[in-house]
Scaffold this motif. Structure first.
Motif, PDB file in Angstrom:
ATOM      1  N   ALA A   1      37.336  26.132  26.569  1.00  0.00           N
ATOM      2  CA  ALA A   1      36.626  25.517  27.696  1.00  0.00           C
ATOM      3  C   ALA A   1      37.606  24.925  28.703  1.00  0.00           C
ATOM      4  CB  ALA A   1      35.662  24.456  27.189  1.00  0.00           C
ATOM      5  N   LEU A   2      38.624  24.228  28.181  1.00  0.00           N
ATOM      6  CA  LEU A   2      39.599  23.633  29.096  1.00  0.00           C
ATOM      7  C   LEU A   2      40.349  24.700  29.862  1.00  0.00           C
ATOM      8  CD1 LEU A   2      41.171  20.806  26.979  1.00  0.00           C
ATOM      9  CD2 LEU A   2      39.888  20.547  29.073  1.00  0.00           C
ATOM     10  N   GLY A   3      40.767  25.755  29.135  1.00  0.00           N
ATOM     11  CA  GLY A   3      41.498  26.825  29.807  1.00  0.00           C
ATOM     12  C   GLY A   3      40.668  27.444  30.918  1.00  0.00           C
ATOM     13  N   ILE A   4      39.389  27.692  30.626  1.00  0.00           N
ATOM     14  CA  ILE A   4      38.532  28.307  31.637  1.00  0.00           C
ATOM     15  C   ILE A   4      38.355  27.361  32.818  1.00  0.00           C
ATOM     16  CG2 ILE A   4      36.244  29.237  32.079  1.00  0.00           C
ATOM     17  CD1 ILE A   4      36.071  30.121  29.274  1.00  0.00           C
ATOM     18  N   LEU A   5      38.217  26.073  32.529  1.00  0.00           N
ATOM     19  CA  LEU A   5      38.073  25.124  33.633  1.00  0.00           C
ATOM     20  C   LEU A   5      39.328  25.124  34.504  1.00  0.00           C
ATOM     21  CD1 LEU A   5      36.221  22.923  34.734  1.00  0.00           C
ATOM     22  CD2 LEU A   5      37.515  21.277  33.422  1.00  0.00           C
ATOM     23  N   TYR A   6      40.491  25.135  33.849  1.00  0.00           N
ATOM     24  CA  TYR A   6      41.730  25.148  34.618  1.00  0.00           C
ATOM     25  C   TYR A   6      41.856  26.415  35.421  1.00  0.00           C
ATOM     26  CZ  TYR A   6      43.815  20.923  32.767  1.00  0.00           C
ATOM     27  OH  TYR A   6      44.105  19.628  32.480  1.00  0.00           O
ATOM     28  N   ARG A   7      41.404  27.530  34.862  1.00  0.00           N
ATOM     29  CA  ARG A   7      41.479  28.769  35.608  1.00  0.00           C
ATOM     30  C   ARG A   7      40.587  28.711  36.831  1.00  0.00           C
ATOM     31  NH1 ARG A   7      43.369  33.208  36.682  1.00  0.00           N
ATOM     32  NH2 ARG A   7      42.171  35.091  36.948  1.00  0.00           N
ATOM     33  N   GLY A   8      39.411  28.094  36.676  1.00  0.00           N
ATOM     34  CA  GLY A   8      38.524  27.953  37.828  1.00  0.00           C
ATOM     35  C   GLY A   8      39.166  27.102  38.917  1.00  0.00           C
ATOM     36  N   ILE A   9      39.796  25.983  38.493  1.00  0.00           N
ATOM     37  CA  ILE A   9      40.444  25.121  39.472  1.00  0.00           C
ATOM     38  C   ILE A   9      41.599  25.867  40.136  1.00  0.00           C
ATOM     39  CG2 ILE A   9      41.669  22.961  39.805  1.00  0.00           C
ATOM     40  CD1 ILE A   9      40.237  21.826  37.467  1.00  0.00           C
ATOM     41  N   ASP A  10      42.331  26.654  39.339  1.00  0.00           N
ATOM     42  CA  ASP A  10      43.448  27.409  39.887  1.00  0.00           C
ATOM     43  C   ASP A  10      42.965  28.395  40.949  1.00  0.00           C
ATOM     44  OD1 ASP A  10      44.675  30.411  38.999  1.00  0.00           O
ATOM     45  OD2 ASP A  10      46.144  28.953  39.681  1.00  0.00           O
ATOM     46  N   ARG A  11      41.869  29.092  40.670  1.00  0.00           N
ATOM     47  CA  ARG A  11      41.353  30.053  41.648  1.00  0.00           C
ATOM     48  C   ARG A  11      40.898  29.365  42.920  1.00  0.00           C
ATOM     49  NH1 ARG A  11      37.440  34.196  38.463  1.00  0.00           N
ATOM     50  NH2 ARG A  11      36.940  34.949  40.530  1.00  0.00           N
ATOM     51  N   LYS A  12      40.284  28.180  42.770  1.00  0.00           N
ATOM     52  CA  LYS A  12      39.790  27.465  43.932  1.00  0.00           C
ATOM     53  C   LYS A  12      40.961  27.005  44.799  1.00  0.00           C
ATOM     54  CE  LYS A  12      36.198  25.532  45.863  1.00  0.00           C
ATOM     55  NZ  LYS A  12      35.473  26.378  46.741  1.00  0.00           N
ATOM     56  N   LEU A  13      42.010  26.471  44.148  1.00  0.00           N
ATOM     57  CA  LEU A  13      43.148  25.986  44.929  1.00  0.00           C
ATOM     58  C   LEU A  13      43.875  27.138  45.596  1.00  0.00           C
ATOM     59  CD1 LEU A  13      44.572  23.270  42.601  1.00  0.00           C
ATOM     60  CD2 LEU A  13      43.466  22.952  44.779  1.00  0.00           C
ATOM     61  N   VAL A  14      44.044  28.247  44.873  1.00  0.00           N
ATOM     62  CA  VAL A  14      44.709  29.401  45.472  1.00  0.00           C
ATOM     63  C   VAL A  14      43.902  29.893  46.665  1.00  0.00           C
ATOM     64  CG1 VAL A  14      45.212  31.818  45.079  1.00  0.00           C
ATOM     65  CG2 VAL A  14      45.964  30.149  43.455  1.00  0.00           C
ATOM     66  N   ALA A  15      42.571  29.898  46.547  1.00  0.00           N
ATOM     67  CA  ALA A  15      41.738  30.355  47.659  1.00  0.00           C
ATOM     68  C   ALA A  15      41.936  29.466  48.874  1.00  0.00           C
ATOM     69  CB  ALA A  15      40.279  30.365  47.241  1.00  0.00           C
ATOM     70  N   HIS A  16      41.981  28.155  48.676  1.00  0.00           N
ATOM     71  CA  HIS A  16      42.177  27.273  49.828  1.00  0.00           C
ATOM     72  C   HIS A  16      43.542  27.437  50.432  1.00  0.00           C
ATOM     73  CE1 HIS A  16      38.670  24.755  50.494  1.00  0.00           C
ATOM     74  NE2 HIS A  16      38.379  25.013  49.246  1.00  0.00           N
ATOM     75  N   MET A  17      44.539  27.741  49.593  1.00  0.00           N
ATOM     76  CA  MET A  17      45.860  27.973  50.156  1.00  0.00           C
ATOM     77  C   MET A  17      45.888  29.249  50.973  1.00  0.00           C
ATOM     78  SD  MET A  17      48.771  26.713  47.582  1.00  0.00           S
ATOM     79  CE  MET A  17      48.161  27.170  45.990  1.00  0.00           C
ATOM     80  N   GLN A  18      45.003  30.190  50.648  1.00  0.00           N
ATOM     81  CA  GLN A  18      44.957  31.421  51.413  1.00  0.00           C
ATOM     82  C   GLN A  18      43.999  31.317  52.585  1.00  0.00           C
ATOM     83  OE1 GLN A  18      43.907  34.085  48.278  1.00  0.00           O
ATOM     84  NE2 GLN A  18      46.018  34.638  47.895  1.00  0.00           N
ATOM     85  N   GLY A  19      43.385  30.182  52.776  1.00  0.00           N
ATOM     86  CA  GLY A  19      42.531  30.005  53.937  1.00  0.00           C
ATOM     87  C   GLY A  19      41.110  30.469  53.734  1.00  0.00           C
ATOM     88  N   ARG A  20      40.652  30.600  52.500  1.00  0.00           N
ATOM     89  CA  ARG A  20      39.271  30.997  52.289  1.00  0.00           C
ATOM     90  C   ARG A  20      38.594  30.020  51.347  1.00  0.00           C
ATOM     91  NH1 ARG A  20      39.314  34.284  47.585  1.00  0.00           N
ATOM     92  NH2 ARG A  20      41.424  34.269  46.776  1.00  0.00           N
ATOM     93  N   VAL A  21      37.296  30.219  51.129  1.00  0.00           N
ATOM     94  CA  VAL A  21      36.524  29.230  50.376  1.00  0.00           C
ATOM     95  C   VAL A  21      36.724  29.411  48.878  1.00  0.00           C
ATOM     96  CG1 VAL A  21      34.205  28.433  49.874  1.00  0.00           C
ATOM     97  CG2 VAL A  21      34.833  29.006  52.183  1.00  0.00           C
ATOM     98  N   GLY A  22      36.745  30.614  48.378  1.00  0.00           N
ATOM     99  CA  GLY A  22      36.969  30.818  46.963  1.00  0.00           C
ATOM    100  C   GLY A  22      35.714  30.642  46.144  1.00  0.00           C
ATOM    101  N   PRO A  23      35.759  31.048  44.873  1.00  0.00           N
ATOM    102  CA  PRO A  23      34.571  30.940  44.027  1.00  0.00           C
ATOM    103  C   PRO A  23      34.359  29.506  43.569  1.00  0.00           C
ATOM    104  CG  PRO A  23      36.380  31.813  42.770  1.00  0.00           C
ATOM    105  CD  PRO A  23      36.884  31.645  44.160  1.00  0.00           C
ATOM    106  N   PRO A  24      33.153  29.126  43.149  1.00  0.00           N
ATOM    107  CA  PRO A  24      32.967  27.788  42.580  1.00  0.00           C
ATOM    108  C   PRO A  24      33.771  27.643  41.311  1.00  0.00           C
ATOM    109  CG  PRO A  24      30.994  29.110  42.326  1.00  0.00           C
ATOM    110  CD  PRO A  24      31.907  29.882  43.206  1.00  0.00           C
ATOM    111  N   ILE A  25      34.052  26.397  40.923  1.00  0.00           N
ATOM    112  CA  ILE A  25      34.978  26.161  39.827  1.00  0.00           C
ATOM    113  C   ILE A  25      34.436  26.676  38.505  1.00  0.00           C
ATOM    114  CG2 ILE A  25      36.176  24.359  38.559  1.00  0.00           C
ATOM    115  CD1 ILE A  25      36.508  22.855  41.029  1.00  0.00           C
ATOM    116  N   VAL A  26      33.115  26.785  38.370  1.00  0.00           N
ATOM    117  CA  VAL A  26      32.573  27.258  37.098  1.00  0.00           C
ATOM    118  C   VAL A  26      32.536  28.781  37.035  1.00  0.00           C
ATOM    119  CG1 VAL A  26      31.161  25.231  36.771  1.00  0.00           C
ATOM    120  CG2 VAL A  26      30.230  27.171  37.992  1.00  0.00           C
ATOM    121  N   GLN A  27      33.107  29.476  38.034  1.00  0.00           N
ATOM    122  CA  GLN A  27      33.001  30.932  38.053  1.00  0.00           C
ATOM    123  C   GLN A  27      33.549  31.617  36.814  1.00  0.00           C
ATOM    124  OE1 GLN A  27      31.256  32.544  40.221  1.00  0.00           O
ATOM    125  NE2 GLN A  27      31.774  34.549  39.460  1.00  0.00           N
TER     126      GLN A  27
END
Lengths: 414, 156, 337
Positions: free
Chosen positions: C28-54
């Motif tokens: 569960a923790l790993g998946i949560l961290y992966r969600g946060i990672d995707r969200k932060l990477v998306a914002h760094m690329q200038g887009r909205v990105g998936p929700p953290i629970v994706q």
């Protein structure tokens, strides 16, 4: 292979027809030994759509303009441009000067959009998605400008035989200048990102090299040839539309770096330089635009009648973002459709150099080297099926199709 | 060395470039989402506005159509059909390629392009996608003529 | 072993149940961290990105899909590889302390973790070779080369740390309890701190390689070999590989944090109660892992392109090894001073 040389045990990896590295379907069969590519076989025809048949059997020339537009979604102006020039050459129509300038402006806008699209896709091929998003975000501005000028982002529908359909009025100039200023401001940033980033250099320098002799022998056109040092450009050598009034020089990489290697890095340089050149061309055109009408024959019904009566053959050459595109058209008096229509898209010749640039490289180099040619399979695949005479429907094998295609070329040459 | 790094790290704190039409995240159930929008409980984030002279869905002024069939002769996709009994035309938007060639060629100027582009539908022959009569286009010659006629009548 | 008294059977039951609970929690923790990672990477690329629970939804969707085994594949190996991968990805987390202590910290130390972390990529390789696809073969070959390349700097870094700590204490220097008692930063002088920073840098370069993220994700390169060793996997098998990849990332970053930043928050805050201290330290550990993951995985994968296999191998075998040896030598010089 000499005696004593070990034959390498290779296995075949297919890239395509459907593959994440390709924008459009083509089949590259790579024979690899470990990670090194030993041989490449290119198989086209995966996205054949019968466009030339439609042009010759169903459509009058005005409808064919819109069909020619849809040969490719990216090179959306150069195909109607060359087609319209061919028909005007055949029918003896001269477009007014203002129309020529507007055509030039639209063509250069398309070149900017196409090169930015290519830059993003090339970055995606090497796994650098951030630059992909950045390049396409920068491209949004030219797409908005194109929508403002022509009414649609992709299918611009600006061409008409004898001129253009929409005028670029003085009120629209400030909006165009605003976009050009944006691109002039951001150009340096883009140049730094693409040319000075260490990881992009690691992936593109000395990858997919095409030397000058190879480019001349394999008849490459466009930025691929210019990156190898061949300074040929249709806008410079045989100027059409408004290019004769402007000062166009073919862009080669030694303008920026002083040396020509012919690798993927050089192709990035050439395309970035061409974006800059396009911005300057549009500015010059806006300043020099002559007043006057935009259509040689404003009444479309009269135009269709005159084309039905016209007789002759014409060739239109344009410089697409990918190279030189040629349309050949023959009109027969009394026939509503075109008598003959042949399209030679630039990617068709550029694909000949694929084995040369891929051999000896790694599999990891295939997507970026292939993408650096900027291949547009939609432009390439429109083979003619000529079984309408018998009316029989049959599945034609590759050998049969090829034989028919060779026969037809011989007929056209007579 | 990593030229893009500064821009990328700065973008972490800027608003994203995405236009979030129709909603920020894809809804779990599209039909429920659309129901809520029609009822007024949820608002759609609007799309990027279109410029003037945008080539959207076609509109036909049936009263002005004379049945000359010039539009049919220039349509690249055969999207326009001639209705023999009424001597009028009918346009199938699911075939239309939005080239506006018919708009240019029509002598009484009965055709025009609107700015509508949200055209998806499950049925390609739905009523919204088969244009028979869209009334008079705003600001068209027919409207001006009708207004002038009404003013002349009221002044008499 | 003394988890809850002397009874062996009770200890075994606690071990089994604890491992199962730990698997779920770390998943569960790993998946949560992966969600946060995707969200932060998306914002760094200038887009909205998936929700953290994706990623949770991804796992749910994958479990619902059909599991296809290709005709030419070695089906027992094809189906066993994801299970081996997931099991061996969770095992390091049994030994790495989440703040205070780990589940079975007495039985394993950092060297064991280094060996255990070889197994998930090995399972990837087996799975790749067992699928009968040229893309999978190429992907598995690349994964083997990357795996062999990054072992060298990883081993040098871990051994350097243990070697230095062995001069400060007689206990097993690789045990995590010892490492947390003698953090490397407090043992060495200024030259040694530079050496330790170099070793930390080299471990941070190994982390994306181990976690198969850009710039070292050529084994799974989407644009080049259409998914690499994962190309034939679908459904439940793919879900297990996905989870294994997530947990392996978490385990590798947790290892780096446990080796270099074993500090706890409860002595600073002065918390005495064992349970509360355990919770506070656990949360602090998670924050440390998040910070390290952001720097060495999220930022790096946004800012760089993918390397070729020859370049990646060069970076590890020649570049990082030399740098790690320099770090080791600096720590050695500092010891002599």
């Amino acid at each position: 292979m000499t005696v004593g040389e070990k034959k390498r045990a290779t296995y075949t990896i297919p890239v395509g027809p459907i593959h994440p590295a390709l924008k459009e379907p083509v089949l590259l069969e790579l024979s690899v030994d470990g990670e090194e590519i030993v041989d490449v076989d290119v198989l086209l025809g995966q996205v054949h759509r019968g466009i030339e048949w439609l042009g010759m059997n169903r459509n009058n020339p005005i409808q064919t303009i819109h069909l020619a537009e849809r040969i490719c979604g990216i090179c959306n102006i150069c195909h109607p441009f060359a087609f319209v020039m061919a028909v005007e050459h055949a029918a003896g129509i001269t477009p007014p000067a203002r129309a020529e300038y507007i055509r030039t402006i639209i063509a250069e806008m398309e070149r900017i959009h196409s090169h930015l699209l290519w830059a993003g896709v090339a970055a995606h091929e090497i796994g650098f998605d951030t630059i992909f998003y950045l390049a396409w975000r920068v491209r949004e501005d030219i797409m908005d400008l194109i929508e403002y000028v022509t009414g649609n982002r992709v299918t611009k529908a600006m061409f008409q035989i004898g001129g253009v359909r929409r005028d670029i009025t003085e009120q629209q100039f400030p909006r165009i200048r605003q976009s050009l200023d944006y691109y002039k401001g951001i150009f340096d940033h883009l140049r730094k990102i693409f040319l000075e980033d260490k990881t992009i250099q690691m992936r593109t320098k000395n990858v997919g090299i095409l030397k000058k002799e190879g480019a001349l022998k394999l008849l490459t056109v466009g930025p691929t040839a210019r990156a190898s040092g061949v300074a040929k450009d249709v806008r410079q050598d045989q100027p059409y539309a408004a290019y004769a009034d402007l000062d166009i020089k073919a862009m080669t990489p030694d303008i920026l770096t002083g040396a020509v290697i012919g690798d993927t890095y050089d192709r990035i340089i050439v395309r970035l330089l061409e974006i800059k050149q396009s911005i300057e061309i549009i500015e010059q055109c806006l300043e020099k635009m002559p007043p006057g009408p935009i259509l040689a024959q404003p009444k479309t019904a009269v135009l269709i009648k005159s084309l039905t009566k016209a007789e002759g053959e014409g060739v239109g050459r344009a410089e697409a973002p990918r190279g030189e595109v040629i349309h050949y058209v023959r009109l027969e008096s009394g026939r509503e459709t075109l008598s003959t229509w042949k399209v030679r898209a630039p990617t068709y010749v550029n694909l000949m150099c694929v084995p040369t640039i891929l051999k000896g490289g790694q599999i990891a180099d295939v997507p970026i080297a292939f993408a650096s040619l900027d291949p547009c399979q939609s432009c390439t695949n429109r083979l003619v099926i000529t079984d309408r005479v018998t009316g029989k429907k049959s599945v034609m094998s590759y050998e049969e199709l090829r034989r028919l295609s060779v026969e037809k070329t011989k007929r056209l040459q007579q | 060395m990593f030229e893009a790094a500064k821009t990328i790290l700065r973008q972490l704190f800027l608003t994203p470039a995405t236009n979030k039409f129709p909603a920020k995240y894809a809804p779990a159930s599209t039909t429920q989402f659309l129901n809520k929008v029609t009822k007024g409980e949820l608002k759609l984030i609007p799309p990027v506005p279109v410029p003037p002279q945008f080539r959207g869905k076609i509109a036909l002024n049936k009263a002005a159509c004379t049945g000359c069939r010039l539009c049919i002769s220039v349509c690249p996709t055969r999207a326009i059909e001639f209705i023999l009994e009424e001597k009028k035309v009918r346009i199938f938007v699911s075939r239309c390629c939005f080239c506006a060639q018919c708009v240019e060629v029509c002598p009484p100027k009965a055709l025009s392009m609107t700015e509508e582009f949200l055209l998806s539908n499950y049925n390609k022959y739905a009523d919204e996608l088969v244009i028979v009569d869209s009334g008079e286009a705003p600001g068209s010659k027919q409207e001006k003529k009708a207004d002038a006629g009404a003013r002349r009548e009221s002044s008499e | 072993m003394n988890l809850l008294g002397e009874n062996t059977w009770l200890n075994i039951v606690i071990l089994i149940v604890g491992s199962a609970i730990l698997t779920f929690i770390s998943g569960a923790l790993g998946i949560l961290y992966r969600g946060i990672d995707r969200k932060l990477v998306a914002h760094m690329q200038g887009r909205v990105g998936p929700p953290i629970v994706q990623p949770f939804r991804d796992v749910q969707k994958l479990l619902m899909k059909e599991n296809i085994v290709p005709d030419g594949a070695i089906s027992w190996l094809f189906n066993a590889a994801p299970i081996i991968c997931l099991a061996t990805s969770v095992m390091p987390l049994l030994y790495i302390p989440f703040g205070q202590r780990a589940l079975i910290s007495e039985f394993g130390d950092a060297l064991l973790i280094v060996y255990l972390l070889i197994l998930p990529p090995l399972a990837f390789v087996l799975g790749g070779f067992a699928s009968s696809s040229p893309y999978a073969t190429v992907g598995a070959q690349r994964e083997m080369v990357v795996m062999m390349s990054y072992e060298f700097p990883l081993a040098v870094a871990v051994v350097a740390l243990g070697w230095r700590i062995s001069y400060a204490t007689n206990a097993n220097p690789f045990m995590f309890s010892t490492i947390s008692q003698y953090p490397i930063w407090e043992l060495v002088g200024p030259l040694g701190i530079i050496g330790a920073l170099i070793l930390l840098f080299s471990l941070m370069v190994v982390t994306p390689g181990k976690a198969a993220k850009i710039p070292f994700d050529m084994a799974e390169a989407e644009t080049e070999i259409a998914g690499g060793f994962l190309v034939e996997y679908s459904g439940r098998n793919l879900c297990l590989f996905y989870l294994a990849d997530i947990i392996k990332t978490f385990a590798m970053v947790a290892l780096v944090v446990a080796l270099f930043f074993p500090y706890n928050l409860s002595p600073v805050l002065g918390i005495d109660s064992l349970a509360l201290a355990g919770i506070v330290d656990g949360l602090f550990f998670l924050v440390k892992v998040f910070g390290m993951m952001f720097i060495s995985i999220s930022v790096v994968r946004t800012v760089m392109a993918r390397f070729k296999i020859s370049q990646a191998s060069w970076v590890y075998v020649i570049g990082m090894t030399l740098i790690s040896l320099v770090g080791l030598i600096l720590i050695g010089i500092d010891l002599r001073l």
